[in-house]
Structures are given as structure tokens and as C-alpha cells.
Design a protein around this motif. Structure first.
Motif, PDB file in Angstrom:
ATOM      1  N   ARG A  50      39.121 -35.797  -1.811  1.00  0.00           N
ATOM      2  CA  ARG A  50      37.932 -35.830  -2.657  1.00  0.00           C
ATOM      3  C   ARG A  50      36.643 -35.770  -1.843  1.00  0.00           C
ATOM      4  O   ARG A  50      35.649 -35.186  -2.288  1.00  0.00           O
ATOM      5  CB  ARG A  50      37.951 -37.111  -3.503  1.00  0.00           C
ATOM      6  N   THR A  51      36.652 -36.332  -0.620  1.00  0.00           N
ATOM      7  CA  THR A  51      35.415 -36.391   0.170  1.00  0.00           C
ATOM      8  C   THR A  51      34.843 -35.007   0.474  1.00  0.00           C
ATOM      9  O   THR A  51      33.686 -34.727   0.134  1.00  0.00           O
ATOM     10  CB  THR A  51      35.650 -37.185   1.468  1.00  0.00           C
ATOM     11  N   THR A  58      33.990 -33.073  -2.918  1.00  0.00           N
ATOM     12  CA  THR A  58      32.752 -33.514  -3.565  1.00  0.00           C
ATOM     13  C   THR A  58      31.540 -32.907  -2.881  1.00  0.00           C
ATOM     14  O   THR A  58      30.578 -32.476  -3.536  1.00  0.00           O
ATOM     15  CB  THR A  58      32.655 -35.045  -3.526  1.00  0.00           C
ATOM     16  N   SER A  59      31.589 -32.844  -1.553  1.00  0.00           N
ATOM     17  CA  SER A  59      30.483 -32.252  -0.801  1.00  0.00           C
ATOM     18  C   SER A  59      30.340 -30.766  -1.120  1.00  0.00           C
ATOM     19  O   SER A  59      29.224 -30.265  -1.323  1.00  0.00           O
ATOM     20  CB  SER A  59      30.720 -32.455   0.704  1.00  0.00           C
TER      21      SER A  59
END
Length: 303
Positions: free
Chosen positions: A94-95, A98-99
Motif C-alpha cells: 500500500r505504501t 498510495t504514493s
């Protein structure tokens, strides 16, 4: 005659009492088993009355109960670990995602200068590459641990592999400001390993140093008896003493906030891949100097 009848009566009475006592004892054991099952207890089943044969049977029952309890405890531990790993995988995926979505939204809103567009596209490309490496690492580790990663042991020149790798990473280390110390002697014997596996190990170690370490960094090879030893050492800011024994664990990360800079997979792959090629892989050191050392078996000509 009356005396014999009296003795028989007493014996029958004793036998009846003994049978009742044994039945009561066995019923109690059954009830204990039922309660142990309902309460998931680790207690042992015991007889209220002595009975050698029944006690031998219960001893085996208690042994099986203990094994079952151990299996249940291990199963619960595996389930907790699986949930933790799924949580970490979700967070690590997700990190960067999301970016990527955030910068795409900025691009869609428009009103950006050409320089800003170029910058944002560069960030998106970098995050996408991180995501790609992460997914590849998940897949490779799964195949390694499942015995599905083909390895063919061949004659490998470690100096040649590591020299070529360092050349390809030269710009990255230069831009990161690393002070490098390299000692790769030309007279070392070849080792027995899978060429692709050696390349993957070297790549993961260099990438790990770049992403999570700092200079100075040393890369060394030397012969030790019938083996060749490789050492990758660098400063490791943020690494605590208690972290060192765990650096090869799947999904372990010294990045407690899991910001996406460390998934914990790179060194797990190094450990698993190295051991499957017959190597010994160890970690030692502290923040000032963290070292990964691999002992490679020397190549032996067949026949």
C-alpha cells in the motif's frame, strides 16, 4: 460349610466393591477427558483408584493429549504469524501504491509546470519500480521456501560476478556518497553455486546497503580453508543490537513505522538462497559496522 459360604460372601462383596470403584474411577477419567477437551486444558487425566493396566493406557492418552496441545499451540502461533505477515504485506504494497496514486492525482489536476510534471513522473516511476521489486521478492521467496526455485550448481567466479555488479551500481553508490573499500583478489578459487543465485544475493546485499545503510562500506573476498568467504559491511543507522539476530526473518524490519523503505524480504532471500546452495550466511555488528558474511563451498572438479 458355613465358614466357606461366609468367605465366599466376603470375597464377592469385596469384588463387587472393587468393580464399582474401578467403574467409578474410569467414569471419572472419561469426565476428565471431556472437560479437558472443552476447556482446552493442559492438565493430565488421573485415576481415582489404582489399576496398572488402565494407568498404562492413560499414560499413553496423556502423551497424545500433550502432543495435541503442542500442535494446537503451534497452529495458533502459525496463524498469528500468518496474520502478521499478511498485515505487513498489505502495508508494504500500500505504501508505494498510495504514493503513485497521489502523484497521478496531482498530474490529473493540471496547472503544473513542465519541470514539476517531470519530477512527479520520476517519483511515480521510482515508486512503481519499488512495487515491482517488492512483488518479485514476495514471489521469489515463496518459490524458494516451496522448493520451486531451480538451482544448478556450477563453477562460479565470485570476483567476476561481484566486480560486474559493483560496476553496475557505481553511479548509485557515488550519488549516495558512499566511501567504498573493495578487496577482490584475482587468485581466488572458483566456488560451487548457481550463477543466477549468486547474482541475486549480490544484488540484494548491495541494494540493502543502498536503501538502508550508509558509508563507509567494504566488500571483501578471501579464501579460508576449503571455502571462499565474502563480506559485505557498512554502517547501519537505526539498527539496534536486538535487531541483528532477526535481520534474516521474513518481513522483519528495523523500520518500526514500516515507511516502505524496508520490507525485510531482501535479506530473507539472501539467507534462504545461500543455504540452498550449501553456504553459511551470518550477520553481525552494530550501527557503526553491520556485516553480512557468506561462506561459499569451493568448486570441486567431478570425477
Amino acid at each position: 460349610m458355613w465358614i466357606l459360604c461366609g468367605i465366599l460372601l466376603v470375597l464377592c462383596t469385596v469384588l463387587v466393591c472393587w468393580c464399582r470403584m474401578q467403574n467409578r474411577s474410569l467414569r471419572s477419567a472419561v469426565e476428565q477427558l471431556r472437560q479437558l477437551e472443552e476447556q482446552d486444558s493442559v492438565s493430565r487425566v488421573r485415576l481415582e483408584a489404582p489399576n496398572a493396566a488402565a494407568e498404562a493406557l492413560l499414560e499413553e492418552v496423556n502423551r497424545l493429549l500433550a502432543l495435541r496441545q503442542e500442535e494446537r499451540a503451534e497452529g495458533r502461533a502459525r496463524e498469528r504469524e500468518l496474520r502478521r505477515q499478511i498485515s505487513n504485506i498489505s502495508h508494504d504494497l500500500r505504501t508505494p501504491l498510495t504514493s503513485i496514486l497521489g502523484y497521478l492525482q496531482l498530474l490529473e489536476e493540471g496547472g503544473l509546470t513542465e519541470e514539476q510534471q517531470t519530477e512527479y513522473l520520476g517519483v511515480i516511476r521510482g515508486r512503481a519500480q519499488t512495487l515491482q521489486r517488492l512483488i518479485t521478492s514476495f514471489y521469489d521467496l515463496s518459490r524458494l521456501e516451496g522448493g520451486e526455485f531451480p538451482l544448478e550448481k556450477q563453477r562460479v567466479d565470485l570476483r567476476a560476478v561481484f566486480s560486474e555488479l559493483l560496476a553496475s551500481f557505481y553511479t548509485d553508490f557515488t550519488e549516495a556518497g558512499f566511501e567504498m573499500e573493495v578487496d577482490l583478489p584475482s587468485d581466488l578459487p572458483p566456488v560451487q553455486a548457481d550463477p543466477g543465485g549468486v547474482l541475486r544475493i549480490g544484488t540484494n546485499l548491495l541494494r540493502n546497503a543502498l536503501d538502508h545503510g550508509a558509508g563507509p562500506m567494504s566488500i571483501r573476498l578471501w579464501q579460508e580453508g576449503g571455502t571462499v568467504v565474502s563480506s559485505f559491511a557498512n554502517a547501519a543507522p537505526g539498527l539496534e543490537a536486538e535487531d541483528v539476530p532477526r535481520v534474516f526473518e521474513r518481513f522483519f524490519t528495523a523500520d518500526k513505522m514500516r515507511t516502505g523503505r524496508n520490507t525485510g524480504l531482501g535479506l530473507a532471500i539472501v539467507k534462504t538462497l545461500g543455504e540452498q546452495m550449501g553456504c553459511t550466511v551470518t550477520a553481525s555488528g552494530d550501527q557503526a559496522r553491520f556485516e553480512i558474511r557468506i561462506t561459499w563451498p569451493r568448486w570441486r572438479e567431478r570425477g
